[in-house]
Design a protein around this motif. Structure first.
Motif, PDB file in Angstrom:
ATOM      1  N   ARG A 122       0.924  -0.978   0.235  1.00  0.00           N
ATOM      2  CA  ARG A 122       0.203  -0.097  -0.416  1.00  0.00           C
ATOM      3  C   ARG A 122       0.353   1.364   0.807  1.00  0.00           C
ATOM      4  O   ARG A 122       0.093   2.547  -0.662  1.00  0.00           O
ATOM      5  CB  ARG A 122      -0.549   0.046   1.196  1.00  0.00           C
ATOM      6  N   VAL A 123       1.880   1.366   0.239  1.00  0.00           N
ATOM      7  CA  VAL A 123       2.960   2.444   0.883  1.00  0.00           C
ATOM      8  C   VAL A 123       3.943   1.981  -0.442  1.00  0.00           C
ATOM      9  O   VAL A 123       5.195   0.963  -0.145  1.00  0.00           O
ATOM     10  CB  VAL A 123       3.179   2.648   2.046  1.00  0.00           C
ATOM     11  N   VAL A 124       4.578   3.179  -1.594  1.00  0.00           N
ATOM     12  CA  VAL A 124       5.354   3.071  -2.081  1.00  0.00           C
ATOM     13  C   VAL A 124       6.652   4.168  -2.222  1.00  0.00           C
ATOM     14  O   VAL A 124       6.244   5.007  -1.386  1.00  0.00           O
ATOM     15  CB  VAL A 124       5.482   2.062  -3.813  1.00  0.00           C
ATOM     16  N   GLU A 125       8.006   4.020  -2.970  1.00  0.00           N
ATOM     17  CA  GLU A 125       9.265   5.560  -2.076  1.00  0.00           C
ATOM     18  C   GLU A 125       8.654   5.986  -3.775  1.00  0.00           C
ATOM     19  O   GLU A 125       7.647   6.099  -4.497  1.00  0.00           O
ATOM     20  CB  GLU A 125      10.362   5.038  -2.596  1.00  0.00           C
ATOM     21  N   ASP A 126       8.493   7.728  -3.002  1.00  0.00           N
ATOM     22  CA  ASP A 126       8.507   8.557  -4.303  1.00  0.00           C
ATOM     23  C   ASP A 126       9.197   9.274  -5.221  1.00  0.00           C
ATOM     24  O   ASP A 126      10.283   8.822  -3.948  1.00  0.00           O
ATOM     25  CB  ASP A 126       7.801   9.779  -3.447  1.00  0.00           C
TER      26      ASP A 126
END
Length: 501
Positions: A122-126
């Motif tokens: 649900r969370v990835v790097e920007d």
């Protein structure tokens, strides 16, 4: 519409690509109306209106409102040889840019809004800011790519900018579960088989005719999506009622058909191509064994590799187990040794009727007259659903002598199939016809499982009535001192002599 969290996907980070809008500084309401009218008909055209501006997206990007947003690429329809690369597709998902220090707090606060798709992070790097993270939101919960009031309140409290960005998310073969892949491949409107029976490392399918052109692809998909499965087979004919085995085709994987299984905490080994084994019967095996107590005697007429016999022996019952199939008999012996009960199980390789008329009758004739107190129960299991009821006639006048106490009468557990509207009534009537007596109030029927549409497997249990089981001695009137029993042959000869005279 499918709910997002029901899908199964492998835990693999998907590629995300920041999506830039190509905006025009001019307002074209007339052009927008025209494009909006035809956007659903023109391949590659995806129209978004924001502050009187419009832009187009690449053909790989799918409409966020599409109900099949997370389906494989439509071009895989009709595929018969698996091409994993063809399942790639890109979809648009909403994301929030969040400082990495508050990501966990945000996930808890927006747990009903963030993406809950199993296997997807649900969370990835920007890619533009190493101090920030991109939190992927559920596109079905953010249909217009704008947050509701409650979500905006959460973001305001956490000091997070409420702007929702759009990102391209690449889905690959690994991100779809088997049912989704097969539904995308098989012709529309046809049944999809994603279920199977698992026997050790083997997946056993019963494919329908319309699925056969895709059978090798189906087999490979099942291996890919089910860890531990290394062989997939399809039944190619009905179960042979003599040895209870069937012809099969290996669809994918290795051709090793000797396997190990565990049922009710007991290990078995078998050659699936040569013996009968059905993992769907484990509950029924356990149910019958639960009825037994230590010291009871079990006669298993169609024992297979021992799923009734071995647990009963483990429970300190005396067991007589028989199977006509030589392969089943050999694996029965093997599994008795494997489970260290070979000294508690007497195994036979005979026809079921011969087993009943031989070892079973001999043991009951010896044991029943000795029963003074009801300490031992006798159970006869007949698990051959296609034919077992036809064997019940063997119990007519099965024993000779005075009946034992009612409590000592053997209990039969006989299995059968029924396609009748009232299967319990059907099974009882057929059992009564074989026994030649009524079982009203003297039997119970248990639905084991649904085998096919309008076809049930049932078990009927009953104590054999004394008037059926025993043949009373009838003294010869001409020679009252004789101890010889009258037989049916004697009656036939007597009638013949009377006719001659």
């Amino acid at each position: 519409m499918r709910t997002l969290w029901r899908f199964g996907y492998s835990a693999r980070l998907l590629k995300t690509n920041h999506f830039r809008t190509a905006a025009s500084n001019t307002s074209f309401p007339a052009v927008w109306m025209l494009l909006a009218q035809y956007s659903g008909r023109i391949p590659g055209l995806f129209v978004v209106v924001k502050k009187n501006r419009f832009f187009t997206m690449p053909e790989t990007v799918e409409d966020k409102a599409n109900l099949e947003l997370y389906s494989p690429h439509p071009e895989v329809r009709g595929m018969t040889l698996l091409d994993r690369e063809a399942f790639k597709r890109t979809v648009v998902v909403p994301v929030l840019k969040v400082k990495k220090e508050i990501v966990n707090t945000l996930l808890k606060s927006l747990k009903h809004t963030v993406l809950q798709r199993p296997g997807l992070k649900r969370v990835v790097e920007d890619p533009e800011d190493e101090d920030s993270r991109l939190v992927i939101l559920d596109p079905h919960k953010i249909p217009e790519f704008s947050l509701g009031e409650s979500e905006q309140e959460v973001l305001k409290r956490l000091n997070v900018h409420p702007e929702v960005s759009k990102y391209n998310l690449e889905l690959t073969y690994e991100n779809f579960k088997s049912e989704e892949i097969l539904r995308a491949v098989l012709p529309e409107g046809q049944d999809v088989t994603s279920g199977f029976s698992r026997v050790g490392h083997i997946a056993h399918l019963n494919l329908r005719d319309h699925q056969l052109p895709y059978r090798h692809l189906i087999g490979q998909v099942i291996i890919d999506k089910n860890p531990g499965i290394t062989c997939v087979v399809n039944k190619t004919n009905i179960i042979d009622s003599t040895y209870r085995n069937f012809q099969m085709e290996v669809l994918a994987g290795e051709s090793k058909l000797v396997t190990k299984v565990k049922e009710n905490n007991i290990a078995y080994e078998l050659d699936f191509s040569k013996v009968y084994w059905n993992p769907r019967l484990s509950t029924e095996h356990g149910r019958i064994v639960e009825l037994l107590k230590p010291g009871d005697v079990l006669f298993d007429v169609f024992a297979g590799i021992g799923p009734f016999a071995i647990p009963a022996a483990k429970k300190k019952c005396r067991v007589f187990a028989n199977d006509l199939n030589p392969e089943s008999y050999n694996w029965l012996l093997h599994n008795c040794k494997l489970n260290k009960v070979d000294n508690k199980v007497k195994a036979f390789n005979m026809d079921g009727r011969d087993f009943l008329l031989g070892p079973v009758r001999e043991e009951l004739s010896k044991e029943l007259p000795l029963l003074k107190e009801q300490k031992t129960s006798f159970h006869i299991v007949m698990n051959l659903p296609a034919l077992a009821i036809e064997f019940l006639d063997v119990f007519r006048h099965f024993l000779v002598g005075e009946p034992c106490s009612t409590a000592g009468l053997p209990t039969v557990h006989c299995y059968g199939f029924s396609k009748h509207d009232d299967p319990a009534k059907d099974i009882q009537e057929r059992a009564e016809a074989s026994l030649g007596t009524s079982l009203d109030g003297r039997c119970s029927t248990y639905l084991v499982r649904n085998v096919a549409p309008s076809k049930e497997m049932l078990c009927i249990s009953f104590q054999i009535p004394a008037d059926v089981l025993y043949k009373r001695p009838c003294p010869d009137e001409a020679k009252p001192a004789s101890k010889r029993l009258c037989t049916s042959k004697d009656f036939s000869e007597e009638k013949l002599e009377l006719k001659k005279s």
